[in-house]
Design a protein around this motif. Structure first.
Motif, PDB file in Angstrom:
ATOM      1  N   ALA A 278       0.837  -1.211   0.000  1.00  0.00           N
ATOM      2  CA  ALA A 278       0.000   0.000   0.000  1.00  0.00           C
ATOM      3  C   ALA A 278       0.866   1.254   0.000  1.00  0.00           C
ATOM      4  CB  ALA A 278      -0.932  -0.001   1.212  1.00  0.00           C
ATOM      5  N   ASP A 279       1.959   1.225   0.745  1.00  0.00           N
ATOM      6  CA  ASP A 279       2.883   2.362   0.767  1.00  0.00           C
ATOM      7  C   ASP A 279       3.448   2.629  -0.630  1.00  0.00           C
ATOM      8  OD1 ASP A 279       5.197   4.123   1.927  1.00  0.00           O
ATOM      9  OD2 ASP A 279       6.225   2.459   0.942  1.00  0.00           O
ATOM     10  N   GLU A 280       3.880   1.564  -1.311  1.00  0.00           N
ATOM     11  CA  GLU A 280       4.446   1.727  -2.649  1.00  0.00           C
ATOM     12  C   GLU A 280       3.392   2.238  -3.630  1.00  0.00           C
ATOM     13  OE1 GLU A 280       7.510   1.574  -3.254  1.00  0.00           O
ATOM     14  OE2 GLU A 280       8.523  -0.023  -2.171  1.00  0.00           O
ATOM     15  N   LYS A 281       2.170   1.718  -3.523  1.00  0.00           N
ATOM     16  CA  LYS A 281       1.100   2.199  -4.402  1.00  0.00           C
ATOM     17  C   LYS A 281       0.818   3.676  -4.155  1.00  0.00           C
ATOM     18  CE  LYS A 281      -1.909  -1.105  -3.398  1.00  0.00           C
ATOM     19  NZ  LYS A 281      -3.202  -1.847  -3.422  1.00  0.00           N
ATOM     20  N   ALA A 282       0.841   4.086  -2.897  1.00  0.00           N
ATOM     21  CA  ALA A 282       0.581   5.493  -2.581  1.00  0.00           C
ATOM     22  C   ALA A 282       1.599   6.398  -3.264  1.00  0.00           C
ATOM     23  CB  ALA A 282       0.615   5.699  -1.070  1.00  0.00           C
ATOM     24  N   HIS A 283       2.870   6.001  -3.242  1.00  0.00           N
ATOM     25  CA  HIS A 283       3.898   6.816  -3.903  1.00  0.00           C
ATOM     26  C   HIS A 283       3.703   6.827  -5.415  1.00  0.00           C
ATOM     27  CE1 HIS A 283       5.947   6.598   0.021  1.00  0.00           C
ATOM     28  NE2 HIS A 283       6.581   7.678  -0.389  1.00  0.00           N
ATOM     29  N   CYS A 284       3.306   5.683  -5.976  1.00  0.00           N
ATOM     30  CA  CYS A 284       3.004   5.647  -7.413  1.00  0.00           C
ATOM     31  C   CYS A 284       1.900   6.644  -7.752  1.00  0.00           C
ATOM     32  CB  CYS A 284       2.570   4.247  -7.829  1.00  0.00           C
ATOM     33  SG  CYS A 284       3.875   3.003  -7.913  1.00  0.00           S
ATOM     34  N   PHE A 285       0.806   6.588  -7.006  1.00  0.00           N
ATOM     35  CA  PHE A 285      -0.345   7.427  -7.313  1.00  0.00           C
ATOM     36  C   PHE A 285      -0.022   8.910  -7.118  1.00  0.00           C
ATOM     37  CE2 PHE A 285      -3.008   3.535  -6.046  1.00  0.00           C
ATOM     38  CZ  PHE A 285      -2.993   3.064  -7.352  1.00  0.00           C
ATOM     39  N   PHE A 286       0.788   9.230  -6.120  1.00  0.00           N
ATOM     40  CA  PHE A 286       1.161  10.626  -5.918  1.00  0.00           C
ATOM     41  C   PHE A 286       1.956  11.136  -7.120  1.00  0.00           C
ATOM     42  CE2 PHE A 286       3.695  14.145  -4.264  1.00  0.00           C
ATOM     43  CZ  PHE A 286       2.728  14.885  -3.595  1.00  0.00           C
ATOM     44  N   ASP A 287       2.914  10.325  -7.590  1.00  0.00           N
ATOM     45  CA  ASP A 287       3.712  10.736  -8.745  1.00  0.00           C
ATOM     46  C   ASP A 287       2.862  10.871 -10.002  1.00  0.00           C
ATOM     47  OD1 ASP A 287       6.051  10.876  -7.283  1.00  0.00           O
ATOM     48  OD2 ASP A 287       6.681   8.829  -7.759  1.00  0.00           O
ATOM     49  N   LEU A 288       1.764  10.108 -10.078  1.00  0.00           N
ATOM     50  CA  LEU A 288       0.864  10.186 -11.234  1.00  0.00           C
ATOM     51  C   LEU A 288      -0.174  11.299 -11.093  1.00  0.00           C
ATOM     52  CD1 LEU A 288       0.213   6.379 -11.822  1.00  0.00           C
ATOM     53  CD2 LEU A 288       1.456   7.913 -13.363  1.00  0.00           C
ATOM     54  N   GLY A 289      -0.201  11.970  -9.935  1.00  0.00           N
ATOM     55  CA  GLY A 289      -1.175  13.033  -9.717  1.00  0.00           C
ATOM     56  C   GLY A 289      -2.552  12.526  -9.340  1.00  0.00           C
ATOM     57  N   LEU A 290      -2.645  11.292  -8.865  1.00  0.00           N
ATOM     58  CA  LEU A 290      -3.925  10.695  -8.468  1.00  0.00           C
ATOM     59  C   LEU A 290      -4.049  10.804  -6.948  1.00  0.00           C
ATOM     60  CD1 LEU A 290      -3.676   7.545 -10.776  1.00  0.00           C
ATOM     61  CD2 LEU A 290      -4.920   9.682 -11.239  1.00  0.00           C
ATOM     62  N   TYR A 291      -4.432  11.976  -6.477  1.00  0.00           N
ATOM     63  CA  TYR A 291      -4.318  12.269  -5.050  1.00  0.00           C
ATOM     64  C   TYR A 291      -5.387  11.578  -4.205  1.00  0.00           C
ATOM     65  CZ  TYR A 291      -1.242  15.592  -7.209  1.00  0.00           C
ATOM     66  OH  TYR A 291      -0.262  16.153  -7.986  1.00  0.00           O
ATOM     67  N   GLY A 292      -6.554  11.333  -4.768  1.00  0.00           N
ATOM     68  CA  GLY A 292      -7.558  10.583  -4.039  1.00  0.00           C
ATOM     69  C   GLY A 292      -7.089   9.162  -3.757  1.00  0.00           C
ATOM     70  N   LEU A 293      -6.494   8.519  -4.754  1.00  0.00           N
ATOM     71  CA  LEU A 293      -5.957   7.177  -4.572  1.00  0.00           C
ATOM     72  C   LEU A 293      -4.766   7.189  -3.626  1.00  0.00           C
ATOM     73  CD1 LEU A 293      -6.169   5.769  -8.216  1.00  0.00           C
ATOM     74  CD2 LEU A 293      -7.649   5.248  -6.273  1.00  0.00           C
ATOM     75  N   THR A 294      -3.977   8.250  -3.670  1.00  0.00           N
ATOM     76  CA  THR A 294      -2.861   8.371  -2.727  1.00  0.00           C
ATOM     77  C   THR A 294      -3.364   8.364  -1.295  1.00  0.00           C
ATOM     78  OG1 THR A 294      -1.633   9.725  -4.333  1.00  0.00           O
ATOM     79  CG2 THR A 294      -0.876   9.774  -2.045  1.00  0.00           C
ATOM     80  N   ARG A 295      -4.411   9.137  -1.034  1.00  0.00           N
ATOM     81  CA  ARG A 295      -4.961   9.199   0.322  1.00  0.00           C
ATOM     82  C   ARG A 295      -5.506   7.827   0.739  1.00  0.00           C
ATOM     83  NH1 ARG A 295      -7.049  13.984  -1.887  1.00  0.00           N
ATOM     84  NH2 ARG A 295      -9.197  13.195  -1.911  1.00  0.00           N
ATOM     85  N   ARG A 296      -6.155   7.140  -0.190  1.00  0.00           N
ATOM     86  CA  ARG A 296      -6.702   5.821   0.135  1.00  0.00           C
ATOM     87  C   ARG A 296      -5.601   4.848   0.528  1.00  0.00           C
ATOM     88  NH1 ARG A 296      -8.896   2.285  -4.692  1.00  0.00           N
ATOM     89  NH2 ARG A 296      -6.668   1.809  -4.763  1.00  0.00           N
ATOM     90  N   GLU A 297      -4.523   4.819  -0.250  1.00  0.00           N
ATOM     91  CA  GLU A 297      -3.461   3.856   0.016  1.00  0.00           C
ATOM     92  C   GLU A 297      -2.640   4.224   1.250  1.00  0.00           C
ATOM     93  OE1 GLU A 297      -3.310   1.017  -1.330  1.00  0.00           O
ATOM     94  OE2 GLU A 297      -4.832   1.435  -2.856  1.00  0.00           O
ATOM     95  N   THR A 298      -2.457   5.508   1.502  1.00  0.00           N
ATOM     96  CA  THR A 298      -1.744   5.877   2.742  1.00  0.00           C
ATOM     97  C   THR A 298      -2.577   5.490   3.960  1.00  0.00           C
ATOM     98  OG1 THR A 298      -2.575   8.162   2.535  1.00  0.00           O
ATOM     99  CG2 THR A 298      -0.321   7.728   1.777  1.00  0.00           C
ATOM    100  N   ARG A 299      -3.895   5.649   3.868  1.00  0.00           N
ATOM    101  CA  ARG A 299      -4.751   5.223   4.989  1.00  0.00           C
ATOM    102  C   ARG A 299      -4.611   3.718   5.225  1.00  0.00           C
ATOM    103  NH1 ARG A 299      -8.554   9.062   2.923  1.00  0.00           N
ATOM    104  NH2 ARG A 299      -9.567   7.424   1.682  1.00  0.00           N
ATOM    105  N   THR A 300      -4.593   2.955   4.130  1.00  0.00           N
ATOM    106  CA  THR A 300      -4.433   1.507   4.269  1.00  0.00           C
ATOM    107  C   THR A 300      -3.084   1.166   4.904  1.00  0.00           C
ATOM    108  OG1 THR A 300      -5.818   1.089   2.329  1.00  0.00           O
ATOM    109  CG2 THR A 300      -4.326  -0.676   3.002  1.00  0.00           C
ATOM    110  N   ALA A 301      -2.029   1.783   4.405  1.00  0.00           N
ATOM    111  CA  ALA A 301      -0.687   1.514   4.945  1.00  0.00           C
ATOM    112  C   ALA A 301      -0.613   1.861   6.417  1.00  0.00           C
ATOM    113  CB  ALA A 301       0.359   2.293   4.154  1.00  0.00           C
TER     114      ALA A 301
END
Length: 390
Positions: A278-301
């Motif tokens: 989940a941490d790695e996915k959050a960094h991927c999504f942040f770099d892609l500009g997908l901030y809603g998904l970033t928040r979701r994955e950081t919450r999971t992590a």
């Protein structure tokens, strides 16, 4: 204020101001400090000094690929080729169970302390363990010796000393190449060295290394190991803004992880589960500009991470605050930012300070708002030594 106006106040030519504004030149610490005073930035520019100095070093190394003291992408080429061509049987080592058990306990203790305190507090002990025991461990317990070198490399990254990190990782790779642990060698290439390349801004090299590890280990890699390799590929694709390739790599990693049986995995990949994924996915999504998904994955992590992984919790919390700021949710961003600052308070870590500086940079455009100003002041008061190590 024009470039010429600022140049007059700083006693520099306006052309230098222009080059710094357009990123043709890296500003000196003195330039940043004086700009902070002249523009009444209240520390917003001065706290960028460690980040800017790091960029200066990276640019210098890219210009001079003969440097022996900093990260060089080309330094991995020969060791990776040696690993690919090596006999997987390797040299047999005489295992000493007593030495192995004692060293394994020491390594686990050092890892736990690193997670909780940061490399600034623990690296001297790791270095001391390597200096006193590496030769013996390389013969009697090569996997433990490799684990020590891998931890030393990870901690060197945490200290911001990327060239030293690369040296530790390459020594570990050489040991695994000689002793025939091909899969662990692939991990050092596809995860340790590839993450270091990402950290130093070379996503193309990171992608090459992750792909080499994946192809070079083939069917010998267990599902969790393959998942870790594919996740680094995803990180590299995200840096390149290739959303489709990133999504494909993440889906394959997720499928690999679902097939993993912890009992069948090597002990050194045991950390990699749903929380780290989940941490790695959050960094991927942040770099892609997908901030809603970033928040979701950081919450999971953050839900899944063990409480003793203080630095990782702090970094993910800061990333969550950055994503909230990018999405314009400032009240929640400030609340989460305060939690990140609290987590980082007891750490001696360049990476922790770096992530907090990046988080504060996301909030800086809104510094006129009271809640944002309060967070910035709280960071300066709470993390002064971490943000300004000089």
């Amino acid at each position: 204020m024009s470039q010429a106006d600022l140049g007059v106040l700083l006693f520099v030519h306006r052309d230098l101001v222009r080059k710094i504004e357009t990123a043709e030149r890296v500003p000196s610490a003195d330039f940043l400090t004086r700009c902070d005073q002249v523009l009444e930035a209240h520390g917003a520019l001065a706290r960028l000094v460690p980040v800017v100095e790091r960029e200066r070093v990276l640019r210098a190394v890219r210009a001079d690929q003969t440097s022996e003291v900093a990260f060089r992408s080309s330094a991995t080429d020969r060791p990776v080729l040696d690993w690919l061509l090596a006999d997987s049987a390797g040299q047999q080592s005489a295992v000493d169970n007593d030495i192995t058990a004692e060293a394994a306990r020491e390594l686990e203790d050092l890892r736990d302390r690193d997670h909780a305190e940061g490399a600034g507090a623990t690296y001297p002990d790791v270095e001391g363990a390597l200096r006193g025991r590496l030769t013996t461990l390389a013969t009697t317990a090569p996997q433990i010796a490799t684990g020590m070198l891998e931890l030393a490399g990870y901690e060197a990254v945490d200290l911001g000393v990327d060239g030293l990190a690369q040296q530790h990782y390459l020594r570990a790779l050489d040991l695994m190449t000689r002793t025939g642990n091909h899969v662990y060698g692939g991990y050092l290439i596809a995860v340790s060295l590839a993450h270091l390349a990402l950290h130093c801004g070379d996503e193309q090299q990171a992608l090459r290394l992750a792909t080499a590890g994946l192809r070079g280990t083939g069917d010998r890699a267990t599902p969790a190991v393959r998942a870790a390799f594919r996740t680094v590929q995803a990180r590299a694709y995200a840096r390149r803004r290739d959303e489709s390739a990133c999504a494909t790599a993440l889906l394959r990693a997720e499928a690999d992880l679902a097939r993993s049986n912890r009992a069948d995995e090597p002990y050194w990949i045991g950390y990699f589960g749903e929380a780290d994924f989940a941490d790695e996915k959050a960094h991927c999504f942040f770099d892609l500009g997908l901030y809603g998904l970033t928040r979701r994955e950081t919450r999971t992590a953050l839900t899944l991470l063990s409480t003793d992984r203080v630095r990782r919790i702090g970094i993910d919390t800061a990333l969550q605050a950055s994503a909230l700021a990018r999405g314009g949710e400032l009240d929640e961003a400030c609340s989460v930012a305060r939690r990140a600052i609290d987590h980082m308070g007891g750490l001696a870590s360049f990476r922790a300070g770096h992530r907090i500086v990046l988080m504060l940079a996301e909030l800086q455009p809104y510094a006129h708002l009271p809640q944002v100003r309060d967070v910035i002041e709280y960071a300066d008061a709470t993390l002064g030594p971490l943000l300004n190590p000089g």
